[in-house]
Design a protein around this motif. Structure first.
Motif, PDB file in Angstrom:
ATOM      1  N   ARG A   3       0.821  -1.203   0.000  1.00  0.00           N
ATOM      2  CA  ARG A   3       0.000   0.000   0.000  1.00  0.00           C
ATOM      3  C   ARG A   3       0.864   1.265   0.000  1.00  0.00           C
ATOM      4  NH1 ARG A   3      -4.019  -0.695   4.654  1.00  0.00           N
ATOM      5  NH2 ARG A   3      -4.584  -2.574   3.558  1.00  0.00           N
ATOM      6  N   ALA A   4       2.017   1.167   0.689  1.00  0.00           N
ATOM      7  CA  ALA A   4       2.866   2.358   0.875  1.00  0.00           C
ATOM      8  C   ALA A   4       3.412   2.882  -0.448  1.00  0.00           C
ATOM      9  CB  ALA A   4       4.015   2.029   1.816  1.00  0.00           C
ATOM     10  N   GLY A   5       3.544   1.992  -1.439  1.00  0.00           N
ATOM     11  CA  GLY A   5       4.138   2.390  -2.724  1.00  0.00           C
ATOM     12  C   GLY A   5       3.463   3.585  -3.369  1.00  0.00           C
ATOM     13  N   TRP A   6       2.152   3.657  -3.278  1.00  0.00           N
ATOM     14  CA  TRP A   6       1.452   4.757  -3.969  1.00  0.00           C
ATOM     15  C   TRP A   6       1.040   5.872  -3.006  1.00  0.00           C
ATOM     16  CZ3 TRP A   6      -3.975   5.498  -3.241  1.00  0.00           C
ATOM     17  CH2 TRP A   6      -4.626   4.467  -2.555  1.00  0.00           C
ATOM     18  N   HIS A   7       1.551   5.839  -1.772  1.00  0.00           N
ATOM     19  CA  HIS A   7       1.329   6.933  -0.825  1.00  0.00           C
ATOM     20  C   HIS A   7       2.640   7.688  -0.610  1.00  0.00           C
ATOM     21  CE1 HIS A   7      -2.371   4.688   0.250  1.00  0.00           C
ATOM     22  NE2 HIS A   7      -2.812   5.892   0.451  1.00  0.00           N
ATOM     23  N   PRO A   8       2.553   8.973  -0.254  1.00  0.00           N
ATOM     24  CA  PRO A   8       3.794   9.753  -0.140  1.00  0.00           C
ATOM     25  C   PRO A   8       4.626   9.468   1.112  1.00  0.00           C
ATOM     26  CG  PRO A   8       1.874  11.148   0.318  1.00  0.00           C
ATOM     27  CD  PRO A   8       1.350   9.814  -0.106  1.00  0.00           C
ATOM     28  N   THR A   9       4.092   8.662   2.042  1.00  0.00           N
ATOM     29  CA  THR A   9       4.828   8.387   3.280  1.00  0.00           C
ATOM     30  C   THR A   9       6.026   7.491   3.007  1.00  0.00           C
ATOM     31  OG1 THR A   9       2.684   8.375   4.347  1.00  0.00           O
ATOM     32  CG2 THR A   9       4.527   7.614   5.659  1.00  0.00           C
ATOM     33  N   GLU A  10       7.186   7.896   3.521  1.00  0.00           N
ATOM     34  CA  GLU A  10       8.387   7.063   3.370  1.00  0.00           C
ATOM     35  C   GLU A  10       8.280   5.832   4.264  1.00  0.00           C
ATOM     36  OE1 GLU A  10      12.720   8.442   2.785  1.00  0.00           O
ATOM     37  OE2 GLU A  10      11.715  10.018   3.946  1.00  0.00           O
ATOM     38  N   GLN A  11       8.546   4.674   3.681  1.00  0.00           N
ATOM     39  CA  GLN A  11       8.512   3.441   4.478  1.00  0.00           C
ATOM     40  C   GLN A  11       9.400   2.399   3.800  1.00  0.00           C
ATOM     41  OE1 GLN A  11       4.763   2.021   6.376  1.00  0.00           O
ATOM     42  NE2 GLN A  11       4.953   0.279   5.010  1.00  0.00           N
ATOM     43  N   TYR A  12      10.185   1.690   4.602  1.00  0.00           N
ATOM     44  CA  TYR A  12      11.117   0.706   4.034  1.00  0.00           C
ATOM     45  C   TYR A  12      11.093  -0.582   4.847  1.00  0.00           C
ATOM     46  CZ  TYR A  12      12.960   5.109   2.215  1.00  0.00           C
ATOM     47  OH  TYR A  12      13.072   6.342   1.624  1.00  0.00           O
ATOM     48  N   LEU A  13      11.279  -1.698   4.143  1.00  0.00           N
ATOM     49  CA  LEU A  13      11.582  -2.960   4.829  1.00  0.00           C
ATOM     50  C   LEU A  13      13.092  -2.997   4.978  1.00  0.00           C
ATOM     51  CD1 LEU A  13       9.522  -5.935   3.346  1.00  0.00           C
ATOM     52  CD2 LEU A  13       9.618  -5.212   5.715  1.00  0.00           C
ATOM     53  N   ILE A  14      13.582  -3.182   6.209  1.00  0.00           N
ATOM     54  CA  ILE A  14      15.026  -3.132   6.401  1.00  0.00           C
ATOM     55  C   ILE A  14      15.560  -4.444   6.985  1.00  0.00           C
ATOM     56  CG2 ILE A  14      15.156  -0.614   6.551  1.00  0.00           C
ATOM     57  CD1 ILE A  14      15.267  -0.874   9.608  1.00  0.00           C
ATOM     58  N   THR A  15      16.840  -4.678   6.752  1.00  0.00           N
ATOM     59  CA  THR A  15      17.500  -5.927   7.174  1.00  0.00           C
ATOM     60  C   THR A  15      17.795  -5.876   8.677  1.00  0.00           C
ATOM     61  OG1 THR A  15      19.669  -4.961   6.792  1.00  0.00           O
ATOM     62  CG2 THR A  15      18.653  -6.145   4.930  1.00  0.00           C
ATOM     63  N   PRO A  16      18.070  -7.039   9.291  1.00  0.00           N
ATOM     64  CA  PRO A  16      18.456  -7.052  10.711  1.00  0.00           C
ATOM     65  C   PRO A  16      19.676  -6.158  10.989  1.00  0.00           C
ATOM     66  CG  PRO A  16      17.963  -9.271   9.979  1.00  0.00           C
ATOM     67  CD  PRO A  16      17.914  -8.413   8.754  1.00  0.00           C
ATOM     68  N   GLU A  17      20.614  -6.108  10.022  1.00  0.00           N
ATOM     69  CA  GLU A  17      21.813  -5.277  10.214  1.00  0.00           C
ATOM     70  C   GLU A  17      21.429  -3.805  10.360  1.00  0.00           C
ATOM     71  OE1 GLU A  17      22.689  -9.081   8.739  1.00  0.00           O
ATOM     72  OE2 GLU A  17      21.467  -7.555   7.704  1.00  0.00           O
ATOM     73  N   LYS A  18      20.507  -3.358   9.492  1.00  0.00           N
ATOM     74  CA  LYS A  18      20.068  -1.954   9.535  1.00  0.00           C
ATOM     75  C   LYS A  18      19.268  -1.693  10.820  1.00  0.00           C
ATOM     76  CE  LYS A  18      19.339   2.181   7.740  1.00  0.00           C
ATOM     77  NZ  LYS A  18      20.421   3.188   7.731  1.00  0.00           N
ATOM     78  N   VAL A  19      18.456  -2.675  11.230  1.00  0.00           N
ATOM     79  CA  VAL A  19      17.691  -2.553  12.481  1.00  0.00           C
ATOM     80  C   VAL A  19      18.659  -2.328  13.640  1.00  0.00           C
ATOM     81  CG1 VAL A  19      16.200  -3.767  14.133  1.00  0.00           C
ATOM     82  CG2 VAL A  19      15.723  -3.949  11.688  1.00  0.00           C
ATOM     83  N   GLN A  20      19.710  -3.139  13.680  1.00  0.00           N
ATOM     84  CA  GLN A  20      20.670  -3.040  14.791  1.00  0.00           C
ATOM     85  C   GLN A  20      21.418  -1.700  14.768  1.00  0.00           C
ATOM     86  OE1 GLN A  20      23.495  -6.264  15.140  1.00  0.00           O
ATOM     87  NE2 GLN A  20      23.570  -5.970  17.351  1.00  0.00           N
ATOM     88  N   GLU A  21      21.724  -1.234  13.567  1.00  0.00           N
ATOM     89  CA  GLU A  21      22.405   0.065  13.433  1.00  0.00           C
ATOM     90  C   GLU A  21      21.532   1.198  14.003  1.00  0.00           C
ATOM     91  OE1 GLU A  21      23.226   3.005   9.762  1.00  0.00           O
ATOM     92  OE2 GLU A  21      23.659   0.891   9.330  1.00  0.00           O
ATOM     93  N   LEU A  22      20.233   1.128  13.724  1.00  0.00           N
ATOM     94  CA  LEU A  22      19.312   2.179  14.195  1.00  0.00           C
ATOM     95  C   LEU A  22      19.001   2.038  15.679  1.00  0.00           C
ATOM     96  CD1 LEU A  22      16.836   2.127  11.176  1.00  0.00           C
ATOM     97  CD2 LEU A  22      18.245   4.081  11.832  1.00  0.00           C
ATOM     98  N   PHE A  23      18.957   0.781  16.173  1.00  0.00           N
ATOM     99  CA  PHE A  23      18.596   0.535  17.576  1.00  0.00           C
ATOM    100  C   PHE A  23      19.585  -0.481  18.160  1.00  0.00           C
ATOM    101  CE2 PHE A  23      14.787   1.352  20.312  1.00  0.00           C
ATOM    102  CZ  PHE A  23      15.265   0.733  21.461  1.00  0.00           C
ATOM    103  N   PRO A  24      20.783  -0.009  18.518  1.00  0.00           N
ATOM    104  CA  PRO A  24      21.847  -0.945  18.918  1.00  0.00           C
ATOM    105  C   PRO A  24      21.571  -1.705  20.210  1.00  0.00           C
ATOM    106  CG  PRO A  24      22.564   1.359  19.114  1.00  0.00           C
ATOM    107  CD  PRO A  24      21.229   1.386  18.458  1.00  0.00           C
TER     108      PRO A  24
END
Length: 716
Positions: A3-24
């Motif tokens: 659904r997010a694709g055609w809405h202007p809100t930024e949203q991403y599926l992220i990898t465990p590595e990126k999750v850990q980087e954002l929330f160590p």
């Protein structure tokens, strides 16, 4: 993500590595991926409120607080008197934004809004060294499995759980007795035992919590509507009374809702479609018991995964059941529509019964195919009682409907499909209009639009000074649909009235008796097959249904539900209000030109805007797609891709049992709207090939008959 694709809100599926980087500080053992919204955050509600108040004053708003409203009086000219201990305030309109006092305010004008306060707790820790050492602020975490949110609060953490339906607590005494006088910034007593399992889940996911000290446990009221969504907009049955109430998530909605409401009040129409927040989705059937049961369920389900075609069972059935409910309930899977129970699909021996939600084809898939075949090859019966049904009569009825609707007013004994447009030329509603007697009409709309449409009509009657009477007959009247090639043969056995094509043409309506039961029969069917809708007194539903089923034994008559109806209407290219058309779409891009009479003399609402839209040309069009999928079908709201970019969205879709492939409607830019154009539709993270085809996939029965008479071969 689909659904997010055609809405202007930024949203991403992220990898465990990126999750850990954002929330160590996360324990990564269970983490497979994250859903990331860079724009998400938090704000201090008190500071924001004061800033908005200062801005409002700057532009001339007068704020009186703290002050109690003691009574509301509506005057004959539509204005209001607001009584307070300091005197009366006169207002053109009032907006109830009273939070957990909203129900008390509503009761002053006999509108007991379906709201209930829920005890929500959150916990704040002292300083945690690992949090203090961080260079950047942690993002907010939502752990759906543990059912809590967690974020940084200064150098500590704050987390708030949503307990299960069984454990959560309602403040139901406020519903019956009102909010206690003087209650304002007070809080409830906290109860850590109630949220212990969520605290443990949070400690497992964020291990530094184990060593932290809890310095504060806050327990306060948040206001819930039965379905968690707020109620925003004007209210049916009361002039110039607006609401913005039931915000279970509080301050997060403030800016958007303030803008939405003020635009609507200034422009006379909503700036965009938010039908799911319409306060008129509730009605007299929304009892206190229902509200409490639903609020429990909604709070407990706050963090569950939502499936397509979702059903929630608390508080059901309401008092709003059709005459056939008790007869059919054990034979089918019921769906909930504006308080009504309506069969979705029917069981046969060997079927896997019950509600089995899935993102893919599930237990209803084959039975719905069986019901589709039943209607296409034999004859089927469907309970359509949830339709909204109004009677309009009076000296100005023709004039009123000519002004309200873009289509011509049907002649006596005729029916048509008509659309109410907004001043900007958007589709506010779709109804079938039948002129039963000179100047007396029956208007029929979808179950979810009943009071939404009635409010609009009543408002136009008042502002235009039309001399008409409007009666809402929704609850008193039952409706049965009978459709399929043998529909005429079955019904003819029950009446002396000639039902032949020559005597009872498509889109005609007549008063007749079937098995000695009075009905208004309209030759129309959303299946697109030969069929009638039979409007009758609700207390006659069982007798009428039984007579029809008895009469159709030889023809192999059987039931069908709304899932089969949806597949049949999509194959015929029929649009649905709320999907293909709403307050975000105009009738020209939706392919409804046939129902819009721009050359009729009456200056209907939206006519001038439509002429301008036509002159400027359309930027996008509704197209009809077939898809090559596997065990999955489009539902609507999915992203449509072309050359690696999202260019549009689907509006509804299903499996076509006739073509044995998936089918969908979608909005795409005009330059990509030609038949044969190759596109892709995203379903569950995968892009499936789609092709725009000529609509409809299956011709309607009246068209097939017409072509047969001209000796052209119709396509089935």
């Amino acid at each position: 993500m689909t659904r997010a694709g055609w809405h202007p809100t930024e949203q991403y599926l992220i990898t465990p590595e990126k999750v850990q980087e954002l929330f160590p500080l996360l324990n990564m053992d269970k983490v497979l991926a994250g859903l990331y919204n860079p724009g998400d955050g938090h704000i201090d509600p008190y500071s924001l409120t004061m800033a908005l108040a200062a801005g409002a004053r700057k532009y001339g708003a007068q704020l009186n607080y703290p002050i109690q409203v003691t009574d509301l009086n509506s005057r004959s000219d539509g204005t209001w008197e607001v009584e307070t201990p300091l005197g009366i305030i006169r207002a053109k309109r009032i907006v109830n934004t009273a939070g957990f006092w909203a129900r008390d305010i509503g009761k002053m004008i006999d509108l007991p809004h379906p709201l209930i306060p829920v005890h929500h707790q959150y916990v704040v820790t002292s300083t945690i060294p690992e949090v203090k050492a961080l260079k950047t602020e942690l993002p907010v975490i939502r752990d759906l499995e543990g059912s809590y949110y967690l974020r940084q609060e200064r150098d500590g953490l704050l987390f708030g759980p949503y307990e299960s339906e069984e454990k959560m607590k309602l403040q139901d005494s406020w519903v019956t007795n009102g909010v206690p006088p003087g209650f304002g910034k007070e809080l409830f007593e906290s109860d850590l035992d109630r949220i212990m399992e969520h605290i443990e889940a949070a400690m497992e996911m964020v291990p530094v919590l184990r060593k932290a000290d809890i310095v504060n446990t806050i327990a306060g009221p948040i206001t819930y509507s039965p379905d968690i969504l707020p109620m925003v907009g004007p209210h049916q049955g009361v002039r110039n009374y607006w609401v913005a109430i039931g915000f279970g998530y509080g301050i997060i909605h403030a800016g958007g809702i303030g803008k939405y409401l003020s635009d609507w009040i200034l422009e006379g129409e909503p700036p965009f479609d938010l039908i799911e927040l319409d306060p008129n989705r509730y009605g007299k059937w929304t009892t206190t018991e229902y509200t409490a049961a639903k609020a429990r369920e909604s709070y407990g389900f706050n963090n569950i995964v939502g499936y397509p075609k979702e059903e929630r069972f608390a508080g059901r059935p309401t008092e709003r059941i059709s005459g056939l409910y008790h007869l059919l309930k054990s034979r089918c899977s019921m769906g909930f529509h504006a308080g009504w129970e309506q069969p979705h699909w029917f069981y046969k021996p060997g079927d896997e019964t019950g509600y089995k939600p899935s993102f893919r084809r599930t237990n209803w898939f084959d039975p719905v195919g069986r019901e589709y075949k039943q209607v296409m090859e034999k004859v089927g019966v469907i309970d359509l009682s949830p339709f909204g049904k109004f009677r309009v009569k009076g000296t100005d009825s023709v004039k009123l409907l000519d002004h309200l609707f873009a289509n011509a007013v049907p002649k006596v004994g005729s029916t048509n499909i008509s659309h109410m447009l907004t001043p900007r030329g958007k589709v506010y509603a779709e109804l079938t209009v039948s002129q039963l007697y000179p100047g007396e009409f029956m208007l029929v709309t979808g179950s979810g639009s009943e009071l939404h449409d009635l409010r609009w009509i009543e408002e136009k009657v008042t502002t235009g000074g039309y001399k008409v009477e409007i009666e809402n007959m929704t609850d008193e009247m039952g409706v049965l649909g009978v459709a399929g090639p043998y529909a005429r043969e079955v019904l003819q056995k029950l009446t002396n009235e000639d039902l032949s094509h020559a005597s009872f043409k498509f889109l005609q309506c007549k008063h007749l008796k079937l098995s000695n039961i009075a009905v208004i029969a309209i030759r129309i069917s959303y299946t697109g097959e030969l069929g009638w809708e039979l409007y009758h007194r609700k207390e006659d539903s069982v007798a009428l249904y039984s007579a029809i089923m008895e009469a159709g034994q030889k023809e192999g008559i059987d039931d069908f539900g709304t899932y089969a109806l949806n597949a049949l209407r999509l194959e015929k290219g029929f649009r649905a209000w709320g999907a293909e058309m709403n307050c975000d779409t105009n009738p020209l891009e939706a392919g409804l030109e046939h129902f819009v009479k721009l050359n009729k003399p009456a200056d209907f609402i939206g006519k001038q805007a439509l002429k301008q839209i036509k002159e400027k040309g359309l930027k996008r069009r509704l197209v009809y797609l077939t898809l090559e999928t596997d065990n999955i079908d489009p539902e609507g709201n999915e992203s449509v891709w072309h050359n690696g970019k999202v260019i549009g969205n689907t509006t509804s879709g299903c499996f076509s049992y006739g073509a044995q492939q998936s089918l969908a409607f979608a909005y795409v830019p005009t330059e990509l709207s030609k038949v044969g154009q190759k596109l892709e539709v995203e379903l569950l993270g995968k892009n499936y090939p789609a092709t725009i085809i000529q609509e409809p996939l299956v011709l309607t029965e009246p068209t097939r008959i017409r072509l047969q008479r001209k000796d052209e071969s119709p396509k089935i």
